[in-house]
Design an enzyme around this catalytic site. Structure first.
Site, short mmCIF file in Angstrom:
data_model
loop_
_atom_site.label_atom_id
_atom_site.label_comp_id
_atom_site.label_asym_id
_atom_site.label_seq_id
_atom_site.Cartn_x
_atom_site.Cartn_y
_atom_site.Cartn_z
N THR A 1 -33.20 -44.39 33.29
CA THR A 1 -33.44 -45.86 32.88
C THR A 1 -34.70 -46.25 33.26
OG1 THR A 1 -30.90 -46.18 33.16
CG2 THR A 1 -32.45 -47.98 32.79
N TYR B 1 -22.76 -45.59 23.37
CA TYR B 1 -22.94 -46.66 22.04
C TYR B 1 -21.21 -47.21 21.78
CZ TYR B 1 -23.37 -48.03 17.23
OH TYR B 1 -23.64 -48.91 16.35
N TYR C 1 -23.59 -40.89 36.14
CA TYR C 1 -24.33 -42.02 36.11
C TYR C 1 -23.50 -43.18 35.56
CZ TYR C 1 -28.83 -44.59 35.72
OH TYR C 1 -29.76 -45.37 35.73
N LYS D 1 -24.92 -41.34 40.74
CA LYS D 1 -25.45 -42.45 40.83
C LYS D 1 -24.96 -43.76 40.52
CE LYS D 1 -30.09 -44.93 39.95
NZ LYS D 1 -30.97 -45.07 39.05
#
Length: 307
Positions: A48, A111, A141, A171
């Protein structure tokens, strides 16, 4: 090839050239700085903070080989390879694995909202089946504020139970340490070879005390050395060192993270090209730059006074 070493990671920012392509040479040199003078144990590019979902497929496919050719160790880099389309995630993941870098950070498909655990499970199963390598090491993630697609502790435990060492860790960018602790509780954490990484260096001692593996943070681009000082401090100096880390993290939080970290790197190197952003992100405003500069000076003055 091996699982990523535990410790402090920078979610590395990405430099772009005038055409908006990744400047691979500059990124590699920067990541080399992060794991030497920058105080970090490893780097996590194309996540990110690295604007990974704004980077072209061509660049994402080429970067792992460039890192491998530059001599990065296989346990020192965790490439972001998540994508909405499972086939794209497969391609990015294969590129990393083929370069000898088996550790990848994989967002869920983000999405379509309100995806079920069963649907998310199917996505990761497809990725694992199509890559088809026992060397693969996936770090899930969890970033619900950005992806709007959370990963539940029960889903994470299911994937770990099904695929063992291939599901290497997670994470947690939720910013809620109780969430990180929940993932540790569901999987056993480092005691069961599942490496949870909270996303704030302000949590570093809590993380280490709760069976987490370390930290993967965007603000360690600029403040990794402060975290290293805190970890290396003796008992007498630890409280002040952690206070320095928390003050730096609070400063970073006052500004948009990606352009803020890039602005700090531009100042460090004297290279204003670091401030280029991939649309829709934009660089800091003049007022934000002035505020950040003043805040960094205040941080340094406080550190000097405490020494």
């Amino acid at each position: 090839m091996s699982k990523a070493r535990r410790g402090i990671y920078a979610a590395a920012v990405t430099p772009f050239d005038e055409e908006g392509n990744v400047d691979a040479g500059k990124l590699i040199a920067y990541c080399r700085h992060l794991v030497t003078d920058g105080g970090c144990d490893g780097v996590a590019p194309t996540g990110t903070t690295g604007e990974g979902n704004s980077i072209s497929a061509r660049d994402r496919l080429a970067l792992p080989a460039a890192f491998a050719n530059a001599g990065f160790a296989s346990d020192q880099v965790i490439f972001g390879t998540g994508a909405c389309a499972a086939g794209d995630a497969v391609a990015y993941t294969k590129a990393s694995l083929e370069a000898g870098l088996p550790n990848v950070l994989v967002l869920p498909p983000f999405y379509y909202k309100n995806a079920s655990d069963e649907g998310l499970y199917a996505y990761y199963v497809r990725l694992i089946d199509k890559v088809n390598s026992d060397a693969l090491r996936i770090y899930l993630y969890h970033f619900p504020q950005m992806s709007m697609t959370p990963l539940s502790p029960s889903l994470v435990a299911r994937l770990k139970g099904e695929f063992g060492p291939v599901i290497a860790g997670l994470k947690d960018s939720s910013g809620d340490f109780s969430q990180s602790a929940a993932f540790v509780e569901a999987t056993g954490g480092v005691d069961k070879d599942f490496d949870v990484y909270p996303s704030s260096e302000a949590m570093v001692f809590d993380a280490m005390a709760t069976n987490c593996a370390g930290i993967i943070s965007g603000s360690t681009n600029a403040f990794g050395n402060l975290v290293r000082e805190a970890l290396d401090a003796n008992e007498a100096g630890r409280e002040q060192a952690l206070a320095n880390v928390k003050a730096a993290r609070a400063t970073a939080a006052k500004y948009p993270l990606m352009p803020g970290m890039k602005q700090i790197e531009a100042w460090r190197t004297g290279d204003d090209s670091w401030t280029r952003m991939a649309p829709p992100l934009v660089e800091l405003t003049r007022e934000q730059k002035a505020g950040l500069r003043a805040d960094l000076d205040t941080l340094q003055a406080a550190r000097n006074a405490a020494q």
